[in-house]
Design a protein around this motif. Structure first.
Motif, PDB file in Angstrom:
ATOM      1  N   ASN A  20       0.828  -1.211   0.000  1.00 27.41           N
ATOM      2  CA  ASN A  20       0.000   0.000   0.000  1.00 27.41           C
ATOM      3  C   ASN A  20       0.861   1.258   0.000  1.00 27.41           C
ATOM      4  O   ASN A  20       2.053   1.213   0.302  1.00 27.41           O
ATOM      5  CB  ASN A  20      -0.990  -0.010   1.166  1.00 27.41           C
ATOM      6  CG  ASN A  20      -0.320   0.112   2.509  1.00 27.41           C
ATOM      7  OD1 ASN A  20       0.373   1.096   2.780  1.00 27.41           O
ATOM      8  ND2 ASN A  20      -0.521  -0.876   3.365  1.00 27.41           N
ATOM      9  N   LYS A  21       0.250   2.355  -0.343  1.00 24.82           N
ATOM     10  CA  LYS A  21       0.970   3.623  -0.497  1.00 24.82           C
ATOM     11  C   LYS A  21       1.479   4.168   0.833  1.00 24.82           C
ATOM     12  O   LYS A  21       2.503   4.855   0.862  1.00 24.82           O
ATOM     13  CB  LYS A  21       0.086   4.660  -1.185  1.00 24.82           C
ATOM     14  CG  LYS A  21       0.868   5.901  -1.593  1.00 24.82           C
ATOM     15  CD  LYS A  21       0.107   6.734  -2.581  1.00 24.82           C
ATOM     16  CE  LYS A  21       0.897   7.921  -3.066  1.00 24.82           C
ATOM     17  NZ  LYS A  21       1.348   8.824  -2.058  1.00 24.82           N
ATOM     18  N   ASP A  22       0.818   3.866   1.929  1.00 27.23           N
ATOM     19  CA  ASP A  22       1.292   4.352   3.233  1.00 27.23           C
ATOM     20  C   ASP A  22       2.712   3.867   3.526  1.00 27.23           C
ATOM     21  O   ASP A  22       3.547   4.616   4.016  1.00 27.23           O
ATOM     22  CB  ASP A  22       0.352   3.913   4.354  1.00 27.23           C
ATOM     23  CG  ASP A  22      -0.998   4.613   4.279  1.00 27.23           C
ATOM     24  OD1 ASP A  22      -1.091   5.683   3.637  1.00 27.23           O
ATOM     25  OD2 ASP A  22      -1.964   4.086   4.869  1.00 27.23           O
ATOM     26  N   PHE A  23       2.985   2.592   3.218  1.00 21.08           N
ATOM     27  CA  PHE A  23       4.337   2.057   3.424  1.00 21.08           C
ATOM     28  C   PHE A  23       5.340   2.762   2.512  1.00 21.08           C
ATOM     29  O   PHE A  23       6.453   3.074   2.917  1.00 21.08           O
ATOM     30  CB  PHE A  23       4.383   0.551   3.188  1.00 21.08           C
ATOM     31  CG  PHE A  23       3.604  -0.260   4.184  1.00 21.08           C
ATOM     32  CD1 PHE A  23       3.584   0.065   5.532  1.00 21.08           C
ATOM     33  CD2 PHE A  23       2.890  -1.369   3.773  1.00 21.08           C
ATOM     34  CE1 PHE A  23       2.876  -0.701   6.452  1.00 21.08           C
ATOM     35  CE2 PHE A  23       2.170  -2.145   4.679  1.00 21.08           C
ATOM     36  CZ  PHE A  23       2.171  -1.800   6.024  1.00 21.08           C
ATOM     37  N   ASP A  25       5.079   5.799   1.247  1.00 24.18           N
ATOM     38  CA  ASP A  25       5.262   7.171   1.728  1.00 24.18           C
ATOM     39  C   ASP A  25       6.200   7.219   2.932  1.00 24.18           C
ATOM     40  O   ASP A  25       7.052   8.110   3.027  1.00 24.18           O
ATOM     41  CB  ASP A  25       3.918   7.801   2.091  1.00 24.18           C
ATOM     42  CG  ASP A  25       3.078   8.145   0.870  1.00 24.18           C
ATOM     43  OD1 ASP A  25       3.649   8.310  -0.242  1.00 24.18           O
ATOM     44  OD2 ASP A  25       1.844   8.261   1.018  1.00 24.18           O
ATOM     45  N   ALA A  26       6.053   6.270   3.838  1.00 22.50           N
ATOM     46  CA  ALA A  26       6.937   6.215   5.006  1.00 22.50           C
ATOM     47  C   ALA A  26       8.377   5.945   4.573  1.00 22.50           C
ATOM     48  O   ALA A  26       9.322   6.550   5.094  1.00 22.50           O
ATOM     49  CB  ALA A  26       6.460   5.138   5.983  1.00 22.50           C
ATOM     50  N   ARG A  28       9.639   6.752   1.639  1.00 22.23           N
ATOM     51  CA  ARG A  28      10.117   7.983   0.997  1.00 22.23           C
ATOM     52  C   ARG A  28      10.596   8.978   2.047  1.00 22.23           C
ATOM     53  O   ARG A  28      11.628   9.620   1.875  1.00 22.23           O
ATOM     54  CB  ARG A  28       9.034   8.614   0.132  1.00 22.23           C
ATOM     55  CG  ARG A  28       9.527   9.931  -0.468  1.00 22.23           C
ATOM     56  CD  ARG A  28       8.569  10.662  -1.357  1.00 22.23           C
ATOM     57  NE  ARG A  28       7.190  10.517  -0.992  1.00 22.23           N
ATOM     58  CZ  ARG A  28       6.198  10.670  -1.851  1.00 22.23           C
ATOM     59  NH1 ARG A  28       6.426  10.959  -3.105  1.00 22.23           N
ATOM     60  NH2 ARG A  28       4.962  10.538  -1.444  1.00 22.23           N
ATOM     61  N   ASN A  29       9.885   9.106   3.145  1.00 20.97           N
ATOM     62  CA  ASN A  29      10.301  10.021   4.210  1.00 20.97           C
ATOM     63  C   ASN A  29      11.664   9.631   4.772  1.00 20.97           C
ATOM     64  O   ASN A  29      12.533  10.482   4.972  1.00 20.97           O
ATOM     65  CB  ASN A  29       9.258  10.059   5.328  1.00 20.97           C
ATOM     66  CG  ASN A  29       7.978  10.727   4.893  1.00 20.97           C
ATOM     67  OD1 ASN A  29       7.948  11.499   3.932  1.00 20.97           O
ATOM     68  ND2 ASN A  29       6.895  10.417   5.579  1.00 20.97           N
ATOM     69  N   GLU A  45       1.430   4.369  -8.370  1.00 22.67           N
ATOM     70  CA  GLU A  45       0.376   3.711  -7.612  1.00 22.67           C
ATOM     71  C   GLU A  45      -0.680   3.126  -8.535  1.00 22.67           C
ATOM     72  O   GLU A  45      -1.250   3.824  -9.375  1.00 22.67           O
ATOM     73  CB  GLU A  45      -0.267   4.720  -6.669  1.00 22.67           C
ATOM     74  CG  GLU A  45      -1.262   4.112  -5.742  1.00 22.67           C
ATOM     75  CD  GLU A  45      -1.802   5.133  -4.762  1.00 22.67           C
ATOM     76  OE1 GLU A  45      -2.410   4.696  -3.779  1.00 22.67           O
ATOM     77  OE2 GLU A  45      -1.641   6.337  -4.968  1.00 22.67           O
ATOM     78  N   ASN A  78      -0.977  -2.580  -6.383  1.00 24.09           N
ATOM     79  CA  ASN A  78       0.110  -2.299  -5.450  1.00 24.09           C
ATOM     80  C   ASN A  78       0.822  -0.994  -5.805  1.00 24.09           C
ATOM     81  O   ASN A  78       0.520  -0.372  -6.818  1.00 24.09           O
ATOM     82  CB  ASN A  78       1.098  -3.463  -5.433  1.00 24.09           C
ATOM     83  CG  ASN A  78       0.434  -4.727  -4.922  1.00 24.09           C
ATOM     84  OD1 ASN A  78      -0.299  -4.695  -3.943  1.00 24.09           O
ATOM     85  ND2 ASN A  78       0.663  -5.828  -5.599  1.00 24.09           N
ATOM     86  N   THR A  79       1.762  -0.598  -4.975  1.00 19.88           N
ATOM     87  CA  THR A  79       2.520   0.639  -5.144  1.00 19.88           C
ATOM     88  C   THR A  79       3.977   0.297  -5.427  1.00 19.88           C
ATOM     89  O   THR A  79       4.530  -0.610  -4.812  1.00 19.88           O
ATOM     90  CB  THR A  79       2.423   1.500  -3.866  1.00 19.88           C
ATOM     91  OG1 THR A  79       1.035   1.773  -3.607  1.00 19.88           O
ATOM     92  CG2 THR A  79       3.165   2.807  -4.013  1.00 19.88           C
ATOM     93  N   HIS A 101      10.238  -0.940   5.704  1.00 24.17           N
ATOM     94  CA  HIS A 101       8.863  -0.506   5.436  1.00 24.17           C
ATOM     95  C   HIS A 101       8.084  -1.543   4.621  1.00 24.17           C
ATOM     96  O   HIS A 101       7.128  -1.203   3.922  1.00 24.17           O
ATOM     97  CB  HIS A 101       8.878   0.848   4.736  1.00 24.17           C
ATOM     98  CG  HIS A 101       9.394   1.932   5.631  1.00 24.17           C
ATOM     99  ND1 HIS A 101       8.646   2.463   6.652  1.00 24.17           N
ATOM    100  CD2 HIS A 101      10.607   2.538   5.689  1.00 24.17           C
ATOM    101  CE1 HIS A 101       9.367   3.374   7.285  1.00 24.17           C
ATOM    102  NE2 HIS A 101      10.560   3.427   6.722  1.00 24.17           N
TER     103      HIS A 101
END
Length: 118
Positions: A20-23, A25-26, A28-29, A45, A78-79, A101
């Motif tokens: 998922n995109k939340d993982f 994004d984390a 990427r941070n 995505e 998936n992302t 992640h």
């Protein structure tokens, strides 16, 4: 290479899949905290961006087949993330960040060798 060309030529990049995109994004941070410019990190995505992946047989080795696998992951919802990796030390650190992640199918596309990272 500009940011729009990332999935057309993955050379010297690590590409990985997230459920998922939340993982993503984390990751990427954390990659940004590590020192990679956010503009160099590409997140794709789902089905809408699957067409951006170039799966033509124009590269050395099995790159086209690997890219097709990433396209299939996007089509499955998936992302995918693509990150520049300039040397061995950065490849190892990026790999660790992505795995932290929950990335899978982490692949480094070198100039002459494609490596599925474990």
């Amino acid at each position: 290479m500009n940011d729009q060309d990332v999935m057309e030529d993955p050379t010297n990049r690590i590409v990985a899949v997230f459920a998922n995109k939340d993982f993503a994004d984390a990751a990427r941070n954390d990659l940004s905290d590590y020192g990679i410019e956010e503009r160099q990190i590409r997140i794709l995505e789902g089905k809408s961006e699957a067409d951006e992946v170039d799966t033509s047989a124009k590269w050395f080795a099995d790159t086209d087949e690997e890219m097709e696998q990433f396209q299939q992951q996007l089509l499955a919802g998936n992302t995918v993330i693509s990150v520049p990796a300039k040397d061995k030390a950065s490849r190892e650190e990026i790999h660790e960040i992505l795995k932290r992640h929950q990335a899978y199918r982490v692949t480094h596309f070198g100039r002459w060798v494609t490596e599925l990272m474990r």
